[in-house]
Design a protein around this motif. Sequence first.
Motif: not given
Length: 299
Positions: A239, A192, A255-256, A251-253, A221, A248-249, A228, A224
């Motif tokens: 991760y 994180s 996923t990408a 998890r977003q990274v 943005a 949340r952040l 990625i 990030v």
Amino acid sequence: MIPRRLLPCAALPALIAFSSAPACAETLKVVASFTVLADVVSQIGGENVKVTSLVGPNGDPHEFEPSPADAKHLKAAQVTFVSGEGLEGWMDRLISASGYKKAPVNVSEGIKTRTMEEDGRTVTDPHVWNSPVNVKVWVASIEKALSAADPADAGTFRANAERYTKTLDALDAYAHSKFDTLPHDRRKVLTSHDAFGYFGREYNVSFLAPLGMSTETEASAAEVAKLIEQIKAEHVKSYFFENSNDPRLVRQVATATGAEPGGELYVESLSDQKGPAPTFEKMFRYNVDQLAAAMAKSS
């Protein structure tokens, strides 16, 4: 409170005329800034200290907001410990509000710190405890401060410090046994925020994170997107969430990038007693096991 001397207090009045020493030794009231430090202080102080942690289990020491109860604890403390290096940005305000008159003991003095880039400036990484080698410096500072506050129990503090230093040496050896055999190109994980720098330096592990040293910062943005791309280029496979941070952040990274979840790490806060990391020793072993398992799987 249970008296800690060989003679009970009730048996002492006849001796008072022959001695100027206090009839009963008091348990030291000690405050530590956050749970990891509070546990290490407890290991050295043993039954001779009562330790209060300002930041509670699973709490974030970066974003902590002290309460009136915290001010009361601090004002009553005979010794106060902080990790320093910018971790407790709220401590000066709390000292001022509480009327506490003593200077806190900075247990990290003497540690070889590392620097990092944060919002275009160079800052000191405060997360020193994620290396047990650094925690040995803490132990020496804690023993010295407790012995100064309670000279009668200095021998006990010294023995506890020697015992716990051996525990820290065993933790260091345990981590090396887990990581030293893994391929270097697989010792990479996503977390994180950038809190594992000392761990990474000690065991040659690379940690990538969307946030810097403090959870109070925000990633742009562009930052990030750059992260990625770096994760994809370096083939980071796992991760981890952190117990005291918003997931949340990361998890977003993940996923990408297609990174797989490795579990939850305890970075700057212990769990409660029912969790897997109620002490620093258990926290460190738990983190090592989680990280090593994820890296071995990706290998």
